[in-house]
Design a protein around this motif. Structure first.
Motif, PDB file in Angstrom:
ATOM      1  N   TYR A 568     -38.434  42.428  63.664  1.00 41.05           N
ATOM      2  CA  TYR A 568     -38.744  42.518  62.230  1.00 41.05           C
ATOM      3  C   TYR A 568     -37.713  41.742  61.405  1.00 41.05           C
ATOM      4  O   TYR A 568     -38.065  40.987  60.486  1.00 41.05           O
ATOM      5  N   LEU A 569     -36.403  41.942  61.709  1.00 38.50           N
ATOM      6  CA  LEU A 569     -35.371  41.244  60.952  1.00 38.50           C
ATOM      7  C   LEU A 569     -35.525  39.730  61.065  1.00 38.50           C
ATOM      8  O   LEU A 569     -35.376  38.997  60.073  1.00 38.50           O
ATOM      9  N   GLU A 570     -35.847  39.271  62.264  1.00 41.33           N
ATOM     10  CA  GLU A 570     -36.014  37.825  62.463  1.00 41.33           C
ATOM     11  C   GLU A 570     -37.183  37.296  61.627  1.00 41.33           C
ATOM     12  O   GLU A 570     -37.077  36.257  60.981  1.00 41.33           O
ATOM     13  N   GLN A 571     -38.293  38.011  61.621  1.00 39.60           N
ATOM     14  CA  GLN A 571     -39.463  37.583  60.848  1.00 39.60           C
ATOM     15  C   GLN A 571     -39.190  37.656  59.347  1.00 39.60           C
ATOM     16  O   GLN A 571     -39.600  36.780  58.585  1.00 39.60           O
ATOM     17  N   TYR A 572     -38.511  38.723  58.922  1.00 41.62           N
ATOM     18  CA  TYR A 572     -38.190  38.868  57.502  1.00 41.62           C
ATOM     19  C   TYR A 572     -37.290  37.728  57.030  1.00 41.62           C
ATOM     20  O   TYR A 572     -37.488  37.158  55.951  1.00 41.62           O
ATOM     21  N   ASN A 573     -36.284  37.398  57.850  1.00 44.49           N
ATOM     22  CA  ASN A 573     -35.330  36.345  57.468  1.00 44.49           C
ATOM     23  C   ASN A 573     -35.945  34.955  57.519  1.00 44.49           C
ATOM     24  O   ASN A 573     -35.463  34.035  56.842  1.00 44.49           O
ATOM     25  N   ARG A 574     -36.977  34.787  58.307  1.00 46.54           N
ATOM     26  CA  ARG A 574     -37.562  33.457  58.508  1.00 46.54           C
ATOM     27  C   ARG A 574     -38.025  32.846  57.189  1.00 46.54           C
ATOM     28  O   ARG A 574     -37.957  31.626  56.992  1.00 46.54           O
ATOM     29  N   ALA A 575     -38.486  33.674  56.269  1.00 44.45           N
ATOM     30  CA  ALA A 575     -39.014  33.172  54.992  1.00 44.45           C
ATOM     31  C   ALA A 575     -37.950  33.096  53.906  1.00 44.45           C
ATOM     32  O   ALA A 575     -38.269  32.842  52.743  1.00 44.45           O
TER      33      ALA A 575
END
Length: 885
Positions: A568-575
């Protein structure tokens, strides 16, 4: 409608189940009273289990004229005979004095018959000043039990515990004002009679009752060995060589005695085991273990290798410090023959960790050069016929500079084989240990009892905000109230519970997305967490050998629940832009080797000359790279030059060149500096762990707090952080036995002192289910059943209100009755990476005051174990963790 299955096979089965719960209460020398006839087989099993005397409460109802089912009162026959009359009913019934006198006489005659038939001329138990347990096979209306309790209370017992397999809740309410505690295995709302809960509920005869009573003692004098019968024993393996040992722990031990036998005798020798049993009877835990491996034992010279034997004693003492049910016990060393020399060398190196030493027929002269360094009070015991050893002990006595004493046992030879001489020696040893092994607190406060009334439960239930399922968005919404805090600390009652991980993840997501929290810090090592941070913030993958979270306990972070959160953190930070991404940090200090590698790798990139200096300074730790605990042990040795100064110089040099280094990459410098701090703290941690668990605990939590503060200072005053750690770390230690008794502090306390009301401490708890844990340190993970909570615990309190998931907000305005109910000191359960259900009270419970310890408390009545990720066996896969998952 409530489903009421057959709960018990028969009354004996009910008694065994009830006994298990009562044993967990650790009642102080209880007296058991049965209500005959049905209560007798239940009470017999309880008395057997608790090794307690059994008596009868003979009760006869006084019926109303023309309606004998209506009780005007009762006669209770115990140590004294009491008559209990309901005067309101007596007046309404129209019964006159003549009727009452005749009814009382009739029932007295029946009581006398039963007393003679069941007890003969047995003396009755005296309840005055004692803890009494009143047992029946169940209640229907509670009228007879209430009369029995009223009569019993006139005997002035200290505490009354009512123990029942089954009863309707209304009947329990009826007797609640007459008992201090009520234990009921099945409090039922749908009730069709006691017999409906038994497969076999036949009417007992007088002969059966008498036969059952003969199975147990009715005298307190026959139960003097209660302590030894309830003693806990287990086989252990002492690291690093897995030396086998026999551990014996009596209830409420005064301390623990570590045996150092000599002359090649084993832990199983009759003399050693006899001495240990005698010390157990005096209230001391004992550990007998083999000081040599089988291979070493084949070389007779090793029996006299005092440095080797002393090292094994030190290793065993450190193992004791790591055991949750032993770590706070004062330590004594008991040496015999050459083992006495080894014990004294160990005492010289362990210093204040050893509270006292006793040598029996020993050779303290073999430790002669170490004797002036011994600070532990030392007793030397020698037989009067052992002339050569007397001379050697007299020389050792002169060399000792501590409190010391030499005692000669008349008529004893070297092995104390003469009649009575060994007992005399053990008595002297026990007295010495009693004087010098003093626990920090010899008495525990009496915990608050569970609420007995529906009114109290209603108050607790009204304060409990029901929570939806964790996957429901409204679950995390309930925690918006903490969105304005700067530090939100989320706890866990165990390191292996799925609901705790998933709930913290849901709350953290909400705090990040809706309230601008920008960092997450967890109870994990800094270099391991840095690899996760690289992944979630899309940095260039780094390398780490071994891979992150590869050391015990791997399941604590290598689990499906945590993996989902990192994704989740990786996906959230991606944007998001690089400077606006949520960071992930570790607070702990164990992985010293990885931190050393990270510091050297950083300096290799920015300052080759400084890297060469650092490499030479860290070299003093290289010998201990695979076993940092051994470094701490070696640091105890006289003449050993520890690494504290060179390790700290590296950290100082880093800060001296901070301006130059941060010009290249400030974030990389921050990472290197934190790794250097970790090495310095870890070096100190492994040195102080030998002197007591509270010292190493405090150093570790201070390191974690300092790391947290460094993160916040670097982030800026407007940044906010979420912390994940065990309840024992995030609940304010000042309001637990950790701080009140053991002098320990923790992150929660330090955060409150530093950040005040801008820090929120949120604990988590559960009553039952499963948990991922090990039985020993470095042992494989197991999925274990969580035992039902102890009746006097907060867990039992939470379970009693029958809400599956809820939040108690202790800062929210509640009814005036709420805080007095929960603000009483109770037991709280803590399960770490090791869980031992068989010693749960000593290993996993501690006194606490919940509303002062936390700002809020999250409850899951039933939970399940985390799902561990498979261990990576492919080297290429391991190097890509967590990026390759």
């Amino acid at each position: 409608m409530e489903h009421t299955p057959l709960t018990f096979t028969d009354r004996a089965d009910a008694g065994r189940q009830l006994a298990e719960v009562l044993a967990a209460l650790e009642l102080d020398q209880p007296l058991i009273y049965a209500l005959p006839r049905g209560g007798v087989p239940v009470a017999v099993e309880v008395a057997k289990s608790l090794h307690a005397p059994l008596d009868l409460l003979l009760v006869r109802k006084i019926g109303a004229p023309g309606n004998p089912e209506v009780a005007l009162g009762a006669i209770v026959e115990g140590a004294t005979q009491e008559i209990v009359i309901n005067h309101d009913l007596l007046k309404l019934s129209g019964a006159d004095d003549t009727f009452l006198a005749r009814a009382v006489a009739d029932q007295r005659a029946e009581l006398k018959r039963r007393k003679i038939r069941y007890l003969g001329d047995q003396p009755r138990l005296e309840p005055k000043g004692r803890t009494v347990v009143v047992v029946d096979d169940g209640l229907a209306t509670g009228a007879t039990m209430k009369a029995a309790l009223i009569g019993l209370k006139r005997g002035n017992p200290e505490r009354i515990v009512v123990a029942l397999p089954v009863a309707p809740k209304a009947a329990l309410e009826e007797i609640s004002d007459q008992a201090d505690d009520i234990i009921c295995l099945h409090p039922a709302t749908a009730f069709r009679g006691v017999g409906g809960f038994y497969r076999d509920f036949h009417q007992l005869t007088d002969d059966e009752t008498v036969a059952l009573l003969r199975q147990v003692s009715t005298s307190t004098t026959n139960c003097a060995n209660t302590v030894t019968k309830r003693t806990h024993k287990r086989q252990v393996a002492i690291p690093p060589f897995g030396l086998p040992g026999d551990l014996t722990v009596p209830p409420n031990p005064r301390g623990i005695i570590l045996f150092a036998h000599g002359s090649g005798s084993s832990r199983s020798s009759p003399r050693n085991t006899y001495v240990a049993r005698k010390l157990n009877a005096e209230g001391f835990a004992t550990l007998l273990f083999d000081l040599l491996t089988p291979q070493e034992g084949q070389d007779r010279r090793n029996v006299f290798a005092i440095p080797l034997l002393a090292e094994r004693v030190i290793e065993a003492s450190i193992w004791i410090t790591s055991e949750p049910d032993l770590e706070d016990l004062p330590l004594g060393l008991f040496g015999a023959s050459t083992g006495a020399g080894a014990a004294l060398v160990a005492a010289a190196e362990l210093k204040g960790r050893v509270a006292a030493v006793v040598s029996r027929g020993g050779r303290p002269d073999l430790a002669m050069e170490f004797l002036p360094q011994v600070s532990s009070p030392t007793l030397l015991i020698v037989g009067s016929l052992d002339h050569d050893v007397i001379r050697l002990n007299e020389q050792a006595l002169v060399a000792l500079k501590c409190e010391k004493k030499l005692e000669i046992v008349s008529g004893a030879g070297h092995l104390f084989e003469e009649t009575g001489t060994l007992d005399s020696a053990v008595d002297r040893a026990a007295n010495w240990f009693k004087i010098h092994l003093r626990a920090q607190s010899t008495t525990q406060p009496k915990p608050a009892s569970p609420p007995k009334t529906d009114t109290a439960r209603s108050v607790l239930r009204a304060a409990a905000e029901p929570l939806p399922h964790i996957n429901d968005p409204d679950f995390a919404t309930a925690f918006d109230r903490f969105g304005s805090k700067r530090v939100v600390l989320l706890g866990e009652a165990s390191h292996g519970t799925s609901e705790f991980y998933r709930a913290r993840a849901a709350i953290t997501r909400r705090l990040i997305e809706k309230h601008g929290f920008s960092s997450v810090a967890v109870e994990a090592d800094w270099p391991d967490a840095a690899m996760v941070d690289r992944y979630v913030r899309q940095k260039r993958p780094g390398s780490m050998k071994p891979s992150p979270f590869a050391r015990f306990p791997t399941w604590m972070w290598r689990n499906v629940e945590f993996d989902a959160f990192t994704r989740y953190l990786e996906q959230y930070n991606r944007a998001r832009k690089a400077d606006d991404r949520v960071a992930f940090y570790g607070l702990d200090l164990y992985n010293m080797n990885a931190s050393i590698a990270a510091v050297l790798a950083y300096l290799d990139r920015v300052d080759a000359a400084a890297a060469e200096v650092a490499r030479s300074r860290y070299a003093c730790l290289s010998e201990w790279a695979n076993d940092p605990v051994a470094y701490g042990r070696a640091a105890l040795t006289p003449g050993f030059s520890d690494c504290e100064v060179p390790v700290r110089k590296i950290l100082i040099d880093l800060f001296m060149k901070q301006l130059v280094y941060t010009g290249n990459d400030g974030e990389q410098f921050f990472d290197a500096a934190q790794n250097a701090r970790l090495v310095a703290s870890a070096e100190q941690y492994y040195r102080v762990m030998y002197y007591g668990s509270h010292l190493s605990w405090n150093l570790r939590d201070q390191h974690m707090f300092q790391t947290l503060r460094q993160i916040l200072n670097r982030s800026g005053p407007d940044k906010k952080i979420v912390v994940w750690a065990h309840n024992s770390h995030i609940g304010d230690a000042r309001h637990t036995d950790m701080g009140r008794v053991r002098g320990e502090l923790n992150i929660g306390q330090l955060c409150r002192e530093e950040y005040g009301d801008t820090a929120a401490l949120i604990g988590f708890g559960t009553a039952s289910g499963t948990v991922a844990a090990a039985s020993e340190w470095d042992a494989p993970m197991e999925t274990k059943d969580i035992r039902p909570p102890r009746p006097e615990s907060y867990e039992a309190l939470c379970h009693s209100i029958n809400v599956e998931r809820f939040l108690w907000d202790f800062k929210k305005e509640q009814s005036p009755e709420f805080l007095p109910l929960v603000n009483q000191q109770r037991l709280e359960r803590y399960i770490g990476v090791i869980y031992r259900p068989d010693t749960e009270r000593a290993s996993h419970y501690s006194f606490a005051t919940l509303p002062k310890q936390y700002d809020a408390f999250v409850w899951f009545d039933q939970t399940k174990a985390v799902t561990a990720l498979p261990t990576l066996t492919n080297a290429a896969e391991d190097e890509t963790y967590p990026f390759g998952l």
